[in-house]
Write an enzyme that holds these catalytic residues in place. Structure first.
Site, PDB file in Angstrom:
ATOM      1  N   HIS A  99       6.118  14.138   1.262  1.00 25.35           N
ATOM      2  CA  HIS A  99       5.676  12.773   1.745  1.00 25.35           C
ATOM      3  C   HIS A  99       4.460  12.739   2.268  1.00 25.35           C
ATOM      4  O   HIS A  99       3.512  11.750   1.931  1.00 25.35           O
ATOM      5  CB  HIS A  99       6.831  12.703   3.148  1.00 25.35           C
ATOM      6  CG  HIS A  99       6.416  11.423   3.793  1.00 25.35           C
ATOM      7  ND1 HIS A  99       6.549  10.035   3.589  1.00 25.35           N
ATOM      8  CD2 HIS A  99       5.539  11.430   5.272  1.00 25.35           C
ATOM      9  CE1 HIS A  99       6.258   9.450   4.353  1.00 25.35           C
ATOM     10  NE2 HIS A  99       5.610  10.259   5.515  1.00 25.35           N
ATOM     11  N   TYR A 154      14.340  19.655   1.180  1.00 23.26           N
ATOM     12  CA  TYR A 154      15.343  18.587   0.818  1.00 23.26           C
ATOM     13  C   TYR A 154      15.641  18.116  -0.307  1.00 23.26           C
ATOM     14  O   TYR A 154      16.293  17.219  -0.785  1.00 23.26           O
ATOM     15  CB  TYR A 154      15.155  17.824   1.850  1.00 23.26           C
ATOM     16  CG  TYR A 154      13.587  17.025   1.733  1.00 23.26           C
ATOM     17  CD1 TYR A 154      13.537  16.164   0.701  1.00 23.26           C
ATOM     18  CD2 TYR A 154      12.722  17.333   2.859  1.00 23.26           C
ATOM     19  CE1 TYR A 154      12.278  15.564   0.689  1.00 23.26           C
ATOM     20  CE2 TYR A 154      11.434  16.872   2.693  1.00 23.26           C
ATOM     21  CZ  TYR A 154      11.232  15.922   1.679  1.00 23.26           C
ATOM     22  OH  TYR A 154       9.782  15.244   1.594  1.00 23.26           O
ATOM     23  N   ARG A 202       8.473   9.550  -5.728  1.00 26.88           N
ATOM     24  CA  ARG A 202       7.236  10.243  -5.072  1.00 26.88           C
ATOM     25  C   ARG A 202       7.051  11.580  -5.698  1.00 26.88           C
ATOM     26  O   ARG A 202       7.926  12.541  -5.490  1.00 26.88           O
ATOM     27  CB  ARG A 202       7.682  10.355  -3.737  1.00 26.88           C
ATOM     28  CG  ARG A 202       6.412  10.680  -2.663  1.00 26.88           C
ATOM     29  CD  ARG A 202       7.190  10.694  -1.206  1.00 26.88           C
ATOM     30  NE  ARG A 202       7.560  12.200  -1.091  1.00 26.88           N
ATOM     31  CZ  ARG A 202       8.662  12.348  -0.390  1.00 26.88           C
ATOM     32  NH1 ARG A 202       9.095  11.589   0.518  1.00 26.88           N
ATOM     33  NH2 ARG A 202       9.082  13.789  -0.493  1.00 26.88           N
TER      34      ARG A 202
HETATM   35  C1  LIG Z   1       9.103   1.854  12.408  1.00 27.58           C
HETATM   36  C2  LIG Z   1       8.715   3.074  11.978  1.00 27.58           C
HETATM   37  N1  LIG Z   1       9.778   4.164  11.986  1.00 27.58           N
HETATM   38  C3  LIG Z   1       9.583   5.516  11.222  1.00 27.58           C
HETATM   39  C4  LIG Z   1       8.271   5.645  11.069  1.00 27.58           C
HETATM   40  C5  LIG Z   1       7.825   7.087  10.341  1.00 27.58           C
HETATM   41  N2  LIG Z   1       7.743   6.867   9.049  1.00 27.58           N
HETATM   42  C6  LIG Z   1       6.444   6.847   8.467  1.00 27.58           C
HETATM   43  S1  LIG Z   1       6.526   6.662   6.624  1.00 27.58           S
HETATM   44  C7  LIG Z   1       8.247   6.890   6.849  1.00 27.58           C
HETATM   45  C8  LIG Z   1       9.168   6.774   5.507  1.00 27.58           C
HETATM   46  C9  LIG Z   1       8.911   5.406   5.032  1.00 27.58           C
HETATM   47  O1  LIG Z   1       9.641   5.698   3.547  1.00 27.58           O
HETATM   48  P1  LIG Z   1       9.394   4.501   2.478  1.00 27.58           P
HETATM   49  O2  LIG Z   1       9.632   3.169   3.182  1.00 27.58           O
HETATM   50  O3  LIG Z   1      10.540   4.699   1.282  1.00 27.58           O
HETATM   51  O4  LIG Z   1       8.187   4.661   1.935  1.00 27.58           O
HETATM   52  P2  LIG Z   1       7.686   6.056   1.269  1.00 27.58           P
HETATM   53  O5  LIG Z   1       7.101   6.890   2.187  1.00 27.58           O
HETATM   54  O6  LIG Z   1       8.974   6.717   0.508  1.00 27.58           O
HETATM   55  O7  LIG Z   1       6.533   5.673   0.191  1.00 27.58           O
HETATM   56  C10 LIG Z   1       8.846   7.113   8.068  1.00 27.58           C
HETATM   57  C11 LIG Z   1      10.303   6.984   8.515  1.00 27.58           C
HETATM   58  C12 LIG Z   1       7.367   4.630  11.015  1.00 27.58           C
HETATM   59  N3  LIG Z   1       5.897   4.936  10.798  1.00 27.58           N
HETATM   60  N4  LIG Z   1       7.512   3.384  11.631  1.00 27.58           N
END
Ligand SMILES: Cc1ncc(C[n+]2csc(CCOP(=O)(O)OP(=O)(O)O)c2C)c(N)n1
Ligand SMILES: [Mg+2]
Length: 334
Positions: free
Chosen positions: A255, A264, A251
Site C-alpha cells: 500500500h 496479507y 496494486r
Molecule cells: C475516510 C478515511 N478512512 C480511512 C483512511 C485510511 N486509508 C488511506 S488509503 C486507504 C485505502 C483506500 O483504498 P482504495 O480506495 O482501494 O485505494 P488504493 O489505496 O487501493 O489505491 C485507507 C483505508 C483515510 N485516509 N480516510
C-alpha cells in the site's frame, strides 16, 4: 469476466503513432519516478512513498482525453501517471516527495501524492478517502451553470466508493446530468483489505441506479481505457451527463512504504499480475505494430533515466522552506 478490453487497434480509436509513443513514455516515466522514490525511501531520504505501479495504463489512458488547464481533475494519491501526462514533471514529483520548498503541489506542506496545480486545474486532495467526489461534482455543476464546455475527472480506489461521499456525489451528478467522469481504479486491495471484503456487488453496475452509464474496462490495457474514457468525456461534453468507469487493475507494490504486504497476500498472486504488467503489455503491442524496436526502446529508457537522475538529484540538493514560512499559505491572509 466480460471486459470491454478487446483491442480494436489504435487507428480505430483515433490515435496516431505519436500519441501512442507519448502514452508509453509517460507510463514508463511514472513507473521510473516511482521506483526511484522507493530507493530514496530505503536510503532514508524520503519519509513516505505511495505508488502508482500497476495503474499507469488506467491513469494515462484516461487522462489522454483531457485538455490540461481547461478541464478539471481531482486525482487521488496514486495518480502520478495522470499528473505527469497533464504537465507536472519528474522534478516536481521528487521535490514534493522530499518536502522541499519548491514542491509545486504545496511547497512541502502536504503528504506525497497530494497533487495540485492551479495552471493545470489539478485540485489537491484531502487526506480522508473519498472526499474528492462531491468536490468534483461541484466543479462540474459550476461548468454547467456557466455554460462552459469543461469536463471534470474524479478518481479514487475501489474502497473510496464505500463511503457516503461517493454515493452523494454520483446521485447529485446523475440528477443534474453533470459533466463529470468518475474513474475507479480497482486495484483489488484497500491497504490489507481485499476487494471482496470491501465491495458489495459491483461498482460499475451501481451507475445504473444513478441513471447514467457504468463501464468495466481492463485497466491494464491502455487503449481499452482510452476508448472507454473517450466515450465518457464525449458524452459529458455533449451535455448528456456523467459516466462511471471501473478500471480493473492491481496494486503491484505494498500500500505504501509503511506497509508490509507479506502479511496479507501471497507472492504468487503478485507474480501472476506482474505477467499482466500494463507497461510490458503496451510494449508488446507497440512492437507488434512496428512502432517500437530494441533500439527505440533503449533510447526512450535512456532519456527517462537521464530525466529521473537529473530530477532526483535536483530535488535532493534543493532547500527546505524556512521555518517561518510554515504558517504562510495555510489560511487566507486577513
Ligand atoms: C475516510 C478515511 N478512512 C480511512 C483512511 C485510511 N486509508 C488511506 S488509503 C486507504 C485505502 C483506500 O483504498 P482504495 O480506495 O482501494 O485505494 P488504493 O489505496 O487501493 O489505491 C485507507 C483505508 C483515510 N485516509 N480516510
Ligand atoms: Mg484499492
Amino acid at each position: 469476466m466480460d471486459l470491454k478490453g478487446a483491442r480494436t487497434g489504435h487507428g480505430s480509436v483515433g490515435l496516431e503513432s505519436d500519441d501512442l509513443l507519448r502514452m508509453y513514455r509517460c507510463m514508463l516515466l511514472a513507473r521510473k519516478v516511482d521506483e526511484r522514490s522507493w530507493i530514496l525511501n530505503r536510503q532514508g531520504k524520503a519519509a513516505f512513498v505511495i505508488s502508482c505501479q500497476g495503474q499507469e495504463a488506467a491513469q494515462v489512458g484516461t487522462a489522454y482525453n483531457l485538455r490540461p488547464g481547461h478541464d478539471y481533475v481531482y486525482p487521488y494519491y496514486r495518480d502520478s501517471g495522470i499528473t505527469l501526462l497533464l504537465g507536472q514533471t519528474a522534478r516536481g514529483q521528487f521535490l514534493s516527495l522530499l518536502g522541499k520548498k519548491e514542491d509545486p503541489n504545496s511547497a512541502g506542506r502536504q503528504m506525497p501524492g497530494h497533487y495540485s496545480s492551479r495552471e493545470l486545474n489539478i485540485v489537491t486532495a484531502s487526506a480522508p478517502v473519498g472526499v474528492q467526489y462531491p468536490q468534483a461534482t461541484g466543479s462540474a455543476l459550476a461548468f454547467k451553470m456557466r455554460g462552459e464546455d469543461g469536463v471534470v475527472l474524479a478518481c479514487g480506489g475501489e474502497a473510496s466508493t464505500s463511503g457516503g461521499d461517493c454515493h452523494e456525489a454520483m446521485n447529485f451528478a446523475g440528477i443534474h446530468d453533470l459533466p463529470v467522469v468518475f474513474l475507479i481504479e480497482n486495484n483489488a486491495y484497500a491497504i490489507s483489505v481485499p476487494e471482496k471484503m470491501q465491495v458489495a456487488g459491483s461498482i460499475y453496475k451501481r451507475a445504473e441506479g444513478y441513471g447514467f452509464p457504468g463501464v468495466e474496462v481492463d485497466g491494464n490495457d491502455v487503449l481499452a481505457v482510452y476508448e472507454a474514457a473517450r466515450d465518457a468525456f464525449e458524452r459529458a461534453r455533449r451535455g448528456e451527463g456523467p459516466t462511471l468507469i471501473e478500471a480493473r487493475t492491481y496494486r503491484m507494490t505494498a500500500h505504501s512504504s509503511d506497509d508490509d504486504d507479506r502479511r496479507y497476500r501471497e507472492r504468487e498472486e503478485i507474480e501472476g499480475w506482474r505477467q499482466k504488467d500494463p507497461i510490458i503489455r503496451f510494449e508488446k503491442y507497440l512492437e507488434e505494430a512496428g512502432l517500437l524496436d530494441d533500439e527505440s526502446k533503449e533510447e526512450i529508457a535512456a532519456s527517462i533515466k537521464d530525466e529521473v537522475d537529473e530530477a532526483s538529484e535536483y530535488a535532493e540538493q534543493a532547500p527546505y522552506a524556512d521555518p517561518e514560512e510554515a504558517v504562510e499559505r495555510v489560511y487566507a491572509e486577513g
